[in-house]
Enzyme design. Sequence first.
Site, mmCIF file in Angstrom:
data_model
loop_
_atom_site.group_PDB
_atom_site.id
_atom_site.type_symbol
_atom_site.label_atom_id
_atom_site.label_comp_id
_atom_site.label_asym_id
_atom_site.label_seq_id
_atom_site.Cartn_x
_atom_site.Cartn_y
_atom_site.Cartn_z
ATOM 1 N N ARG A 70 0.910 -1.071 0.248
ATOM 2 C CA ARG A 70 0.019 -0.094 -0.079
ATOM 3 C C ARG A 70 0.818 1.328 -0.145
ATOM 4 O O ARG A 70 1.767 1.373 1.021
ATOM 5 C CB ARG A 70 -0.912 -0.009 1.112
ATOM 6 C CG ARG A 70 -1.905 1.096 1.490
ATOM 7 C CD ARG A 70 -2.645 1.069 2.806
ATOM 8 N NE ARG A 70 -3.631 0.060 2.623
ATOM 9 C CZ ARG A 70 -4.156 -0.419 3.902
ATOM 10 N NH1 ARG A 70 -3.922 0.293 5.358
ATOM 11 N NH2 ARG A 70 -5.086 -1.352 4.044
ATOM 12 N N ARG A 139 -1.490 6.679 9.739
ATOM 13 C CA ARG A 139 -1.556 5.956 8.143
ATOM 14 C C ARG A 139 -1.566 7.519 7.428
ATOM 15 O O ARG A 139 -1.529 8.570 7.787
ATOM 16 C CB ARG A 139 -2.808 5.338 8.319
ATOM 17 C CG ARG A 139 -2.865 4.259 9.251
ATOM 18 C CD ARG A 139 -2.046 2.908 8.756
ATOM 19 N NE ARG A 139 -2.329 1.816 9.383
ATOM 20 C CZ ARG A 139 -2.858 0.789 9.521
ATOM 21 N NH1 ARG A 139 -3.797 0.753 8.363
ATOM 22 N NH2 ARG A 139 -2.935 -0.196 10.014
ATOM 23 N N LYS A 210 -3.452 1.659 14.645
ATOM 24 C CA LYS A 210 -3.346 2.370 13.822
ATOM 25 C C LYS A 210 -4.007 3.580 14.121
ATOM 26 O O LYS A 210 -4.990 3.830 15.101
ATOM 27 C CB LYS A 210 -4.113 1.921 12.916
ATOM 28 C CG LYS A 210 -5.644 1.481 12.858
ATOM 29 C CD LYS A 210 -6.463 0.805 11.719
ATOM 30 C CE LYS A 210 -6.090 -0.552 11.632
ATOM 31 N NZ LYS A 210 -7.032 -0.912 10.537
ATOM 32 N N LYS A 212 -5.591 7.451 12.185
ATOM 33 C CA LYS A 212 -6.101 7.969 10.878
ATOM 34 C C LYS A 212 -6.518 9.358 11.254
ATOM 35 O O LYS A 212 -7.244 9.938 11.993
ATOM 36 C CB LYS A 212 -7.200 7.342 10.562
ATOM 37 C CG LYS A 212 -6.945 5.848 10.364
ATOM 38 C CD LYS A 212 -7.758 4.813 9.613
ATOM 39 C CE LYS A 212 -7.277 3.431 9.334
ATOM 40 N NZ LYS A 212 -8.500 2.614 8.727
ATOM 41 N N CYS A 436 -15.702 -2.752 -0.230
ATOM 42 C CA CYS A 436 -14.059 -2.857 0.221
ATOM 43 C C CYS A 436 -13.760 -4.028 -0.582
ATOM 44 O O CYS A 436 -14.284 -4.813 -1.331
ATOM 45 C CB CYS A 436 -14.188 -3.301 1.720
ATOM 46 S SG CYS A 436 -14.996 -4.779 2.043
ATOM 47 N N CYS A 485 -14.029 -1.308 6.547
ATOM 48 C CA CYS A 485 -13.329 -0.472 5.826
ATOM 49 C C CYS A 485 -13.859 0.437 4.864
ATOM 50 O O CYS A 485 -13.565 1.414 4.484
ATOM 51 C CB CYS A 485 -12.320 -1.513 5.028
ATOM 52 S SG CYS A 485 -11.092 -2.540 6.009
HETATM 53 FE FE1 SRM Z 1 -9.277 -1.587 6.352
HETATM 54 C C1 SRM Z 1 -8.123 -4.261 7.893
HETATM 55 C C2 SRM Z 1 -8.544 -2.866 3.502
HETATM 56 C C3 SRM Z 1 -9.753 1.535 4.937
HETATM 57 C C4 SRM Z 1 -10.816 -0.416 9.269
HETATM 58 N N1 SRM Z 1 -8.284 -3.144 5.760
HETATM 59 C C5 SRM Z 1 -7.827 -4.373 6.664
HETATM 60 C C6 SRM Z 1 -7.176 -5.350 5.440
HETATM 61 C C7 SRM Z 1 -5.551 -4.823 5.611
HETATM 62 C C8 SRM Z 1 -7.257 -6.857 6.369
HETATM 63 C C9 SRM Z 1 -5.998 -7.377 7.176
HETATM 64 O O1 SRM Z 1 -6.059 -6.720 8.252
HETATM 65 O O2 SRM Z 1 -5.619 -8.380 6.881
HETATM 66 C C10 SRM Z 1 -7.695 -4.948 4.355
HETATM 67 C C11 SRM Z 1 -6.916 -5.297 3.258
HETATM 68 C C12 SRM Z 1 -7.814 -6.098 1.852
HETATM 69 C C13 SRM Z 1 -7.014 -6.208 0.863
HETATM 70 O O3 SRM Z 1 -6.890 -7.447 0.436
HETATM 71 O O4 SRM Z 1 -6.513 -5.383 0.299
HETATM 72 C C14 SRM Z 1 -8.235 -3.689 4.520
HETATM 73 N N2 SRM Z 1 -9.089 -0.977 4.665
HETATM 74 C C15 SRM Z 1 -8.983 -1.405 3.338
HETATM 75 C C16 SRM Z 1 -9.135 -0.558 2.202
HETATM 76 C C17 SRM Z 1 -8.113 -1.090 1.111
HETATM 77 C C18 SRM Z 1 -10.459 -0.694 1.829
HETATM 78 C C19 SRM Z 1 -11.012 -0.153 0.460
HETATM 79 O O5 SRM Z 1 -12.035 -0.375 0.168
HETATM 80 O O6 SRM Z 1 -10.474 1.139 0.022
HETATM 81 C C20 SRM Z 1 -8.680 0.762 2.804
HETATM 82 C C21 SRM Z 1 -7.245 1.167 2.948
HETATM 83 C C22 SRM Z 1 -7.306 2.405 3.343
HETATM 84 C C23 SRM Z 1 -5.876 2.986 3.293
HETATM 85 O O7 SRM Z 1 -5.311 3.495 2.079
HETATM 86 O O8 SRM Z 1 -5.219 3.049 4.379
HETATM 87 C C24 SRM Z 1 -9.328 0.538 4.230
HETATM 88 N N3 SRM Z 1 -10.188 0.035 6.923
HETATM 89 C C25 SRM Z 1 -10.275 1.318 6.132
HETATM 90 C C26 SRM Z 1 -11.137 2.240 7.064
HETATM 91 C C27 SRM Z 1 -11.845 3.592 6.383
HETATM 92 C C28 SRM Z 1 -10.663 4.475 6.503
HETATM 93 O O9 SRM Z 1 -9.758 4.380 7.057
HETATM 94 O O10 SRM Z 1 -11.220 5.883 6.201
HETATM 95 C C29 SRM Z 1 -11.669 1.651 8.132
HETATM 96 C C30 SRM Z 1 -12.737 2.200 9.016
HETATM 97 C C31 SRM Z 1 -12.250 3.261 9.986
HETATM 98 C C32 SRM Z 1 -11.195 2.839 11.123
HETATM 99 O O11 SRM Z 1 -10.164 2.508 10.876
HETATM 100 O O12 SRM Z 1 -11.879 2.557 12.143
HETATM 101 C C33 SRM Z 1 -10.803 0.455 8.191
HETATM 102 N N4 SRM Z 1 -9.465 -2.282 8.460
HETATM 103 C C34 SRM Z 1 -10.218 -1.799 9.222
HETATM 104 C C35 SRM Z 1 -10.071 -2.617 10.261
HETATM 105 C C36 SRM Z 1 -10.823 -2.542 11.905
HETATM 106 C C37 SRM Z 1 -10.136 -1.657 12.795
HETATM 107 C C38 SRM Z 1 -10.586 -1.606 14.007
HETATM 108 O O13 SRM Z 1 -10.403 -0.425 14.626
HETATM 109 O O14 SRM Z 1 -11.084 -2.611 14.666
HETATM 110 C C39 SRM Z 1 -9.124 -3.759 9.911
HETATM 111 C C40 SRM Z 1 -9.052 -5.165 10.998
HETATM 112 C C41 SRM Z 1 -8.042 -4.508 11.995
HETATM 113 O O15 SRM Z 1 -7.267 -3.581 12.070
HETATM 114 O O16 SRM Z 1 -7.705 -5.465 12.852
HETATM 115 C C42 SRM Z 1 -8.842 -3.408 8.782
HETATM 116 FE FE1 SF4 Z 2 -13.555 -5.748 3.840
HETATM 117 FE FE2 SF4 Z 2 -11.828 -4.739 5.418
HETATM 118 FE FE3 SF4 Z 2 -13.346 -6.717 6.170
HETATM 119 FE FE4 SF4 Z 2 -11.320 -7.100 4.524
HETATM 120 S S1 SF4 Z 2 -11.248 -6.174 6.530
HETATM 121 S S2 SF4 Z 2 -13.493 -7.789 4.237
HETATM 122 S S3 SF4 Z 2 -11.479 -5.201 3.303
HETATM 123 S S4 SF4 Z 2 -14.169 -4.877 5.589
#
Ligand code: SRM
Ligand code: SF4
Length: 591
Positions: A70, A139, A210, A212, A436, A485
């Site tokens: 990323r 991030r 993380k 943001k 997502c 996400c």
């Molecule tokens: Fe996310 C984890 C994709 C924005 C909340 N997110 C992941 C992972 C890395 C899965 C993993 O941990 O193994 C996903 C990778 C999937 C893949 O195969 O690519 C993933 N997140 C994404 C993206 C690509 C979704 C998209 O449709 O664009 C976004 C990448 C943004 C970036 O450039 O950094 C993405 N993720 C978000 C957002 C929205 C935002 O940041 O504005 C959120 C919700 C806001 C937040 O953070 O609370 C988000 N992602 C999560 C979470 C839950 C975090 C938590 O507090 O519990 C996880 C899982 C974790 O962290 O345990 C996660």
């Molecule tokens: Fe979608 Fe994020 Fe859940 Fe993966 S971790 S399935 S990208 S919401």
Amino acid sequence: MSNPVEEIKEKSRQLRGTIVPTLLDPTKDHFSEEDYQLLKFHGTYQQDDRDLRVERKKQGLDKAWMFMIRTKTPGGALTAAQYLTLDNIAENLANGTLRITNRQGIQFHGVLKKSMQAVMQQVYQSGMTTWGACGDVVRNTMASPEPLYDRTHEDVQKFAAQLSDTFLAKATSYVKIWLTSPEGEKIELTADETEIVEEPIYGKHYLPRKFKIGIVIPPRNDVDIYTQDLGFVAHTAPDGRIEGYTVLVGGGFGMSHGQTQTYPVLSKPLGFIPAEQALDVAVAVVTTQRDHGFRHDRKQARLKYLIEQRGLDWFRSEVRSRLKNPELLREPRSFSFEDVSDRLGWHEQGDGRLWVCVPVEVGRIKDIAAPGPEYRTAFRRIAQEIGCPIRLTPNCNIIFHDILPSQRQALEAILAQHRVVSGADFTRARKVSHACVALPTCGLALAESERVFPEVMDEIDAILRDLQLDQEPLLIRMSGCPNGCPRPYNADLAFVGRAPGKYAFYVGGSYRGDRLAGLALKTLKIEDIPSTVRDYLLQFKAGRNPGETFTDWWGRTHTNGEPPSSEQFHVELAERAARLQGQKASPPDGD
Ligand code: SRM
Ligand code: SF4
């Protein structure tokens, strides 16, 4: 007591771990669990192709290991040359696609271990980085991407870059492991352990989780400001200068599968701060989370839980105590938002030049066979032939800007030749909808999302047109699991994956991004989505006041269902998994 990731960070010698020996070992195609945690700080996730899991298992083979990488591009800003580098990487070192993320970055999927260094090097040499795109650090900083040549928009982009620089980790491990010397020679892989430098912001353990940050210019809430750990809402003086920001804290949308006590939260106002002191506030907020965040439990370690448990007043006084001029943090100012969408299509920049925002289906830049669009070829040609700079948007679309009026026709011709549409005849819901990534790369996905969403939206589009609601603002988002996400929990209608083909259905968020949705149905089969949405739209059509949006009609006539909470479905999922496994379920851990 600390959680295991805290120990991994502490022992890692500033995020070195054993990444280098594994990189150098040609017999290994993936890293240990400990290095997997550290790799995130370097901007990469170890994944496997989930489409192949069952078949490979049958054949007695290990998983098909691969990596997601990323980029970190504050405010989504890229030059044409940088875009071409990214396109080249997609072609030669990844799976042939680029995925615009909803935090304005780019993700590569399907990178093999042997190609990781080359990807990092090419990204870095082109003036970008992947360092800190993931991991327990700040991030990618989001900022309103509209390339308007007024002081407000320019200052917001500059502030995003400044925040990004301030919070970049200082450790040299990234440079040592992945990069080349300025002369272009390959640095010998040593990850020199003597080079332990001071991390003035992060210290030895980095952040608990993380973090943001986003910056937004009302009335357009395109960065979804209430979902950020730290949000800056710009207040503009009559001359366009940003006077200051209302600071919002403690947003976050994650709910963890199988973990009760995890839930989405919208951020809350901390106070107003003059623009000159905004960076100081950012450092104070981040270091407060560093020092007080709940490190004992990763599932409770986001800033939102600290603020929920200790209270906003406590948090404000802690932040104030770290400010050079605490009295400058005053009462929040009022502001209001109209919508979270991007402005698609052509616009004037304000300096005689033009910008165009082009919709990209689910953010995936790839060439689709006719009659589909050839996004990759079109965007590569625009970068090569027009050479204009780019901004990636938080709705996963792409903006080309600094276009001379004389270049417009050529750019439009390229888009048309490759069947990339402007979105002018999309339904308004389609323009802003998002799903997502989910399967096959995301290790946490419980259901499909990106791969099924276009078809789901085709069916919803047909209903909207049939009911003559095609120009109604309506925010629809889908995710493959509850982690949130695609920011589903503030959408008008959201589908959150719970099992293959099954989604929890949430209704009652807001097109402005400022209200949490409530649970409408615990389980909705994918094939029942269109008829269910139709029922809601029929009710809306019959009950709305003239000109009333779905968001406002719902707010006036309904009380939301239970706010999204893990209790609603993770518990039973965990129980079911436990039954199936005959043991206590352990939830997948992500980041
Ligand atoms: Fe996310 C984890 C994709 C924005 C909340 N997110 C992941 C992972 C890395 C899965 C993993 O941990 O193994 C996903 C990778 C999937 C893949 O195969 O690519 C993933 N997140 C994404 C993206 C690509 C979704 C998209 O449709 O664009 C976004 C990448 C943004 C970036 O450039 O950094 C993405 N993720 C978000 C957002 C929205 C935002 O940041 O504005 C959120 C919700 C806001 C937040 O953070 O609370 C988000 N992602 C999560 C979470 C839950 C975090 C938590 O507090 O519990 C996880 C899982 C974790 O962290 O345990 C996660
Ligand atoms: Fe979608 Fe994020 Fe859940 Fe993966 S971790 S399935 S990208 S919401």
